[in-house]
Scaffold this active site. Structure first.
Site, PDB file in Angstrom:
ATOM      1  N   GLU A 247      28.795  22.865  44.513  1.00 41.99           N
ATOM      2  CA  GLU A 247      30.044  22.277  45.025  1.00 41.99           C
ATOM      3  C   GLU A 247      30.743  23.313  45.897  1.00 41.99           C
ATOM      4  O   GLU A 247      30.246  24.427  46.073  1.00 41.99           O
ATOM      5  CB  GLU A 247      30.937  21.843  43.864  1.00 41.99           C
ATOM      6  CG  GLU A 247      31.180  22.955  42.865  1.00 41.99           C
ATOM      7  CD  GLU A 247      31.697  22.437  41.506  1.00 41.99           C
ATOM      8  OE1 GLU A 247      31.430  21.289  41.134  1.00 41.99           O
ATOM      9  OE2 GLU A 247      32.360  23.239  40.833  1.00 41.99           O
TER      10      GLU A 247
ATOM     11  N   TYR B 291      28.780  37.667  22.290  1.00 42.12           N
ATOM     12  CA  TYR B 291      27.603  38.194  22.998  1.00 42.12           C
ATOM     13  C   TYR B 291      26.302  37.898  22.258  1.00 42.12           C
ATOM     14  O   TYR B 291      25.259  37.673  22.866  1.00 42.12           O
ATOM     15  CB  TYR B 291      27.794  39.695  23.303  1.00 42.12           C
ATOM     16  CG  TYR B 291      28.730  39.860  24.464  1.00 42.12           C
ATOM     17  CD1 TYR B 291      30.101  40.054  24.275  1.00 42.12           C
ATOM     18  CD2 TYR B 291      28.264  39.693  25.770  1.00 42.12           C
ATOM     19  CE1 TYR B 291      30.968  40.125  25.349  1.00 42.12           C
ATOM     20  CE2 TYR B 291      29.132  39.758  26.850  1.00 42.12           C
ATOM     21  CZ  TYR B 291      30.480  39.959  26.637  1.00 42.12           C
ATOM     22  OH  TYR B 291      31.329  39.999  27.709  1.00 42.12           O
TER      23      TYR B 291
ATOM     24  N   HIS C 280      26.619  43.688  36.933  1.00 44.97           N
ATOM     25  CA  HIS C 280      27.541  43.579  35.795  1.00 44.97           C
ATOM     26  C   HIS C 280      26.854  43.957  34.492  1.00 44.97           C
ATOM     27  O   HIS C 280      27.337  43.616  33.412  1.00 44.97           O
ATOM     28  CB  HIS C 280      28.087  42.149  35.697  1.00 44.97           C
ATOM     29  CG  HIS C 280      29.019  41.805  36.824  1.00 44.97           C
ATOM     30  ND1 HIS C 280      29.326  40.505  37.162  1.00 44.97           N
ATOM     31  CD2 HIS C 280      29.689  42.584  37.704  1.00 44.97           C
ATOM     32  CE1 HIS C 280      30.168  40.503  38.188  1.00 44.97           C
ATOM     33  NE2 HIS C 280      30.385  41.749  38.543  1.00 44.97           N
TER      34      HIS C 280
ATOM     35  N   ASP D 121      21.989  37.848  32.248  1.00 46.55           N
ATOM     36  CA  ASP D 121      21.047  37.150  31.356  1.00 46.55           C
ATOM     37  C   ASP D 121      19.610  37.651  31.458  1.00 46.55           C
ATOM     38  O   ASP D 121      18.754  37.249  30.679  1.00 46.55           O
ATOM     39  CB  ASP D 121      21.099  35.627  31.649  1.00 46.55           C
ATOM     40  CG  ASP D 121      20.838  35.307  33.129  1.00 46.55           C
ATOM     41  OD1 ASP D 121      21.446  34.350  33.635  1.00 46.55           O
ATOM     42  OD2 ASP D 121      20.044  36.020  33.784  1.00 46.55           O
TER      43      ASP D 121
ATOM     44  N   ASN E 117      24.790  38.186  37.240  1.00 47.15           N
ATOM     45  CA  ASN E 117      24.354  37.657  35.945  1.00 47.15           C
ATOM     46  C   ASN E 117      23.810  38.762  35.055  1.00 47.15           C
ATOM     47  O   ASN E 117      23.220  39.724  35.542  1.00 47.15           O
ATOM     48  CB  ASN E 117      23.284  36.573  36.157  1.00 47.15           C
ATOM     49  CG  ASN E 117      23.841  35.394  36.936  1.00 47.15           C
ATOM     50  OD1 ASN E 117      25.054  35.209  37.003  1.00 47.15           O
ATOM     51  ND2 ASN E 117      22.967  34.646  37.574  1.00 47.15           N
TER      52      ASN E 117
ATOM     53  N   GLY F   8      25.173  30.241  43.945  1.00 48.86           N
ATOM     54  CA  GLY F   8      25.633  29.857  42.608  1.00 48.86           C
ATOM     55  C   GLY F   8      26.742  30.713  42.042  1.00 48.86           C
ATOM     56  O   GLY F   8      26.726  31.087  40.876  1.00 48.86           O
ATOM     57  N   THR F   9      27.717  31.041  42.917  1.00 46.50           N
ATOM     58  CA  THR F   9      28.856  31.791  42.399  1.00 46.50           C
ATOM     59  C   THR F   9      30.156  31.177  42.902  1.00 46.50           C
ATOM     60  O   THR F   9      30.237  30.705  44.033  1.00 46.50           O
ATOM     61  CB  THR F   9      28.787  33.290  42.767  1.00 46.50           C
ATOM     62  OG1 THR F   9      29.959  33.950  42.297  1.00 46.50           O
ATOM     63  CG2 THR F   9      28.659  33.514  44.271  1.00 46.50           C
ATOM     64  N   SER F  10      31.160  31.187  42.038  1.00 41.39           N
ATOM     65  CA  SER F  10      32.474  30.651  42.437  1.00 41.39           C
ATOM     66  C   SER F  10      33.176  31.637  43.359  1.00 41.39           C
ATOM     67  O   SER F  10      34.232  31.349  43.908  1.00 41.39           O
ATOM     68  CB  SER F  10      33.326  30.388  41.190  1.00 41.39           C
ATOM     69  OG  SER F  10      33.461  31.597  40.445  1.00 41.39           O
TER      70      SER F  10
END
Ligand code: BV8
Ligand code: ZN
Length: 287
Positions: free
Chosen positions: A262, A71, A146, A116, A114, A234-236
């Site tokens: 993708e 972290y 999160h 960040d 995120n 932008g997330t899987s």
């Protein structure tokens, strides 16, 4: 009428223009262009270790020194980067004075996975450029579901402090450089790890680990339950419960638009699918 998936930006802006309760569900891909490695992408969060195995209470219990180095590495990386055009596009859209001409009389919430801190920074920047006092309301529009890298949480009392200091403590100073060199991680004595500034016991990063419940999840669920447009960025879409929000919106008759570099989990059910860098696509989509 058979289900038609579209990648037509003009059609999307029509849906956006008539939406009344809009949510963005964001993941690590939103911050990729800022230089923050994604969890599962090629960059891989931490080359030496699998990020997922470290983001757990068990890993912290077993080896707090290693988890704190993980972290600390992410804190030091996040301190060096800036929000990108996708963060800025979402932040601008969250301002009522800007959104009113794009999606009149609509409510907006950003639900980000995120930790960040880049989305709140982008919002601060957008607010500093706004002359409309009503835009302040946007401050409540970001939910970091999160948790936050820069929250330091006590492992005993419930003290949490927002702390962007670098290094976070003497014991961790410079260990982030070892990651790049793939050097072995030093054994940092327990007593040199971050401590709670109120009661002095061991502190932990203020993030939600796998297997831990999402704080205030009912608040998030209520917002999702109202949404008539869910924009997934932008997330899987592999981590629950965030990965189910889009399906919930569709089940209640809302529309879903996926923006990803993708293909991603469940994107074939989306009403709109825009494949490409979100830092290019989102300023167009929300502009
Ligand atoms: C919960 C904080 C219930 C920490 C994170 C079995 C056992 C235990 C739990 C479970 C289990 N099975 C399922 C679960 C639930 C578990 C889960 O979902 N596990 C998964 C792995 C199967 N979930 C939980 O544990 C959650 N809690 O369910 O509680 C409960 C109830 C009661 C009591 C106890 C428990 C808590 C989950 C929170 C975990 N913490 N983060 C930290 O960051 O260190 S999750 C972590 O993954 C990050 O937040 C990250 O955001 C998130 C999801 O990953 P993505 O954001 O999607 O990132 P990823 O790299 O995967 O994908 C990036 C995408 O971006 C890619 O698609 C790529 O193509 C795209 N991209 C890249 N560049 C760009 C781009 N797109 C556009 N433009 C670009 N430029
Ligand atoms: Zn404490």
């Amino acid at each position: 009428m058979a289900f038609q998936q579209s990648d037509n930006m003009h059609k999307f802006s029509k849906v956006l223009g008539s939406a009344k309760n809009i949510i963005v569900v964001a993941g690590a891909g939103l911050s990729a262009a800022s230089g923050i490695p994604t969890f599962r992408g090629k960059g891989g969060m931490w080359r030496k270790y699998d990020a997922i195995s470290l983001a757990t209470p068990e890993a912290f219990k077993e080896n707090p020194s290693l988890v704190w180095q993980f972290y600390n590495y992410r804190r030091e990386s996040a301190l060096k980067v800036k929000p990108n055009a996708a963060h800025a596009a979402i932040a601008r859209f969250s301002l009522p004075s800007i959104r009113q001409s794009i999606a009149p009389d609509s409510k907006f919430t950003l639900i980000t996975q995120n930790v960040d801190g880049l989305s709140p920074l982008a919002l601060e920047d957008a607010l500093s450029k706004s002359t409309d006092a009503a835009d302040k309301a946007a401050q409540k529009s970001v939910i970091e579901m999160h948790g936050r890298l820069f929250d330091v949480q006590c492992t005993e009392c419930n003290h949490v402090e927002f702390n962007r200091s670098s290094p976070i403590c003497k014991g961790l100073e410079g260990t982030e450089q070892l990651v790049e060199k793939n050097a072995m991680d030093p054994e940092i004595p327990f007593s040199s790890l971050p401590r709670c500034s109120s009661c002095g016991v061991l502190a932990r990063p203020g993030v939600v680990w796998f297997g831990e419940s999402i704080p205030h999840l009912e608040v998030i669920e209520d917002i999702v339950a109202e949404a008539d447009l869910c924009i997934v960025v932008g997330t899987s879409s592999t981590v629950q419960p965030a990965a189910s929000f889009a399906d919930e919106v569709q089940e209640q008759g809302g529309k879903v638009a996926v923006f990803n570099l993708e293909r991603s989990e469940g994107d074939s059910n989306a009403d709109f699918l825009f494949i490409g860098p979100c830092e290019d696509l989102l300023p167009k989509a929300l502009g």
